[in-house]
Write an enzyme that holds these catalytic residues in place. Sequence first.
Site, PDB file in Angstrom:
ATOM      1  N   SER A  23       1.015  -1.173  -0.173  1.00 44.22           N
ATOM      2  CA  SER A  23       0.102  -0.029   0.331  1.00 44.22           C
ATOM      3  C   SER A  23       0.890   0.562   0.288  1.00 44.22           C
ATOM      4  CB  SER A  23      -0.923   0.227   1.131  1.00 44.22           C
ATOM      5  OG  SER A  23      -1.641   0.454   1.084  1.00 44.22           O
ATOM      6  N   LYS A  47      -3.990   2.755  -2.151  1.00 42.73           N
ATOM      7  CA  LYS A  47      -2.981   3.515  -0.943  1.00 42.73           C
ATOM      8  C   LYS A  47      -4.374   3.314  -0.556  1.00 42.73           C
ATOM      9  CE  LYS A  47      -1.195   8.198  -0.680  1.00 42.73           C
ATOM     10  NZ  LYS A  47       0.053   7.458   0.476  1.00 42.73           N
ATOM     11  N   ASN A  71      10.132   8.250   4.566  1.00 41.80           N
ATOM     12  CA  ASN A  71       9.070   9.113   3.790  1.00 41.80           C
ATOM     13  C   ASN A  71       7.842   9.629   4.727  1.00 41.80           C
ATOM     14  OD1 ASN A  71       5.520   7.589   3.776  1.00 41.80           O
ATOM     15  ND2 ASN A  71       7.249   5.625   3.860  1.00 41.80           N
ATOM     16  N   LEU A  75      -1.399  10.523   4.070  1.00 40.80           N
ATOM     17  CA  LEU A  75      -2.120   9.461   4.024  1.00 40.80           C
ATOM     18  C   LEU A  75      -2.864  10.704   3.364  1.00 40.80           C
ATOM     19  CD1 LEU A  75      -3.874   7.575   6.994  1.00 40.80           C
ATOM     20  CD2 LEU A  75      -2.634   6.694   5.072  1.00 40.80           C
ATOM     21  N   CYS A 132       0.084   3.243  10.407  1.00 42.05           N
ATOM     22  CA  CYS A 132       0.775   4.133   9.865  1.00 42.05           C
ATOM     23  C   CYS A 132       1.892   5.748  10.399  1.00 42.05           C
ATOM     24  CB  CYS A 132      -0.412   5.054   9.000  1.00 42.05           C
ATOM     25  SG  CYS A 132       0.231   7.037   8.103  1.00 42.05           S
ATOM     26  N   GLY A 219      12.704  -0.224   3.024  1.00 45.01           N
ATOM     27  CA  GLY A 219      14.052  -1.074   2.384  1.00 45.01           C
ATOM     28  C   GLY A 219      14.713  -1.370   2.895  1.00 45.01           C
ATOM     29  N   GLY A 267       6.938  -3.393  -1.937  1.00 44.83           N
ATOM     30  CA  GLY A 267       6.844  -1.635  -1.448  1.00 44.83           C
ATOM     31  C   GLY A 267       7.684  -0.775  -2.362  1.00 44.83           C
TER      32      GLY A 267
END
Lengths: 318, 268
Positions: A23, A47, A71, A75, A132, A219, A267
């Site tokens: 996502s 998303k 990041n 949202l 999140c 990552g 991702g």
Amino acid sequence: MSGMDLSVKIGKLELPYPTLMASGCYGSGEEFEAFADLSKIGAVVLKSVTREPRLGNPMPRLVPTPAGLLNAIGLQNPGIDWYLEHEVAKFAQRPCAVIGSVAAFSVDDYAYVTQRLAARDEIAAIELNISCPNVGSEGETFACDPALTGKVVRAVRAVTGKTLIVKLSPNVTDIAAIAAEAESAGADALAVINTLRGMSIDVHAWKPRLGNLTGGLSGPAIRPVAVLAVYEAARAVSIPIVGQGGIETASDALEFFLAGASAIAIGTANFTDPRIPEKIVNELGAYLEARGLRSLRDIVGKANVGFGTPFQYEGDVG
Amino acid sequence: MLPRPSVSDVVVLDRTELARGVILLGFHAPELVDVTRPGQFVMAIPPGGERAATALAIYEAQGERASLLFFVCGARTRELAELRPGDKLSLTGPLGNGFDLGAAANVAVVAGGVGIASVLLPAQQLTQRGSRVRLFYGARNVEFLVDRDRFANAGCELCCATDDGTLGHHGFITELLAQAEDKPDLILACGPSPMLRATAFVAAELGVRAQLALEETFACGVGGCWGCVVPLDRKSSQAPKFPKSAGDFVNARVCKEGPVFWAHELRW
């Protein structure tokens, strides 16, 4: 690779490949269609959508870090009303399954958005983003507290019969406890893990590099953390786990399967090369074939076998 | 309608260091030459694919050769700078919207430093169709005013400025733009953010519309991650569709809706 069974079942959802696009990293699939064959991936996780529209965080939203990416998008999304009216219909054109992602700031809103989104035929399953890290502390609070996790999953479970994947946070002391709570509250599967909280500071400007000050790290840098989280969660639950965190190659993916994941999500690696998901699927097939295995199910959680209490020298304590 | 982008493996044909750290990398990519619009970019993936891709403007696109012009400023560009003829790299592109040249007959092109990389293709296209093109080209010193001859040969009139006065006006390039006689009917600009803001200001003073090619840190480069946004007037034709209730601006993706925006529609 022919004859290799890479299919996976997550709750009621049956996918031909075990690869989900994580996502927030893959738009709605449309953005990558020119570079990647979407019929060769398991599913796109959309998303996250919230009840109200959100403009997202101020820039900068991205900071490249060693072997990773920090990041703080925040949202950004048009809100569920607009989303249902203008965007969901086009997801029917995707040659792969489309999984909706729901974010919220209260139990009621999680249930409200899920109920409306899950009612649409274009949406094959729901991922509950209770982790999140980039919307103040509220968003992540749910995945950081077993009781809140249980409460929100029960509320959402009550409003949909579709497959419910609960996305957990690594920013916790005991992910196994939260995983168990999500399972007993009715989750069909777990997504492990969301990003790790992080910060980067500009030493010339004397200020954080992200507009939101803090962000979420993804990552290859977080891969060992994610593998351990999957390993610990897998020992605590019997529902399938979608392992994710820095997967770039088939070998990376295999670590997650052996740790106990039934499927994986990719991702950040899509930003390195959008051909990576298809390459991983091909190489997973070759790996199984070389070992005379017929199905990925034959290796899920196999790194657990033979592991008891780690060996201790006599006299060592703890 | 924008061309359909693709991922392609290309072979480096030539590599020239035009100034310290300014690299011109030419490669064989007929598939890119055919479809590139001026102002579009590629995501360059260094060999090995272990690092995230980096966004670079397409500098030249002619025959079967395209090129990238970039300044070495980090690990990713350093890796690209190490490539030599015969080496391979992967490119995703062309991406982004590119410049809208319309029917402009008298165009001022403003470039700051390595921002020159975005403006050769539009300048060439404009002069070829008979439009007047003045290149306002600024850099820190004469060494970094690279590849001026190519623009002169393409039929551009050059107006230069340097921070240290080693060539042309001693000061900002936007000061020259503000003093330009024979008012242009379109301004195109690419360069550092302060120069773009000054260009937008000068354009508004002159009453001329300006298109700015923005630079931003990208993750995906294709519109998938929403990491590279800029606030844009929601009435702009480029603005992503968004509910009115959210306010009078929308965060647009520099990689997808841009990288070229009309200066008067940006809310920065």
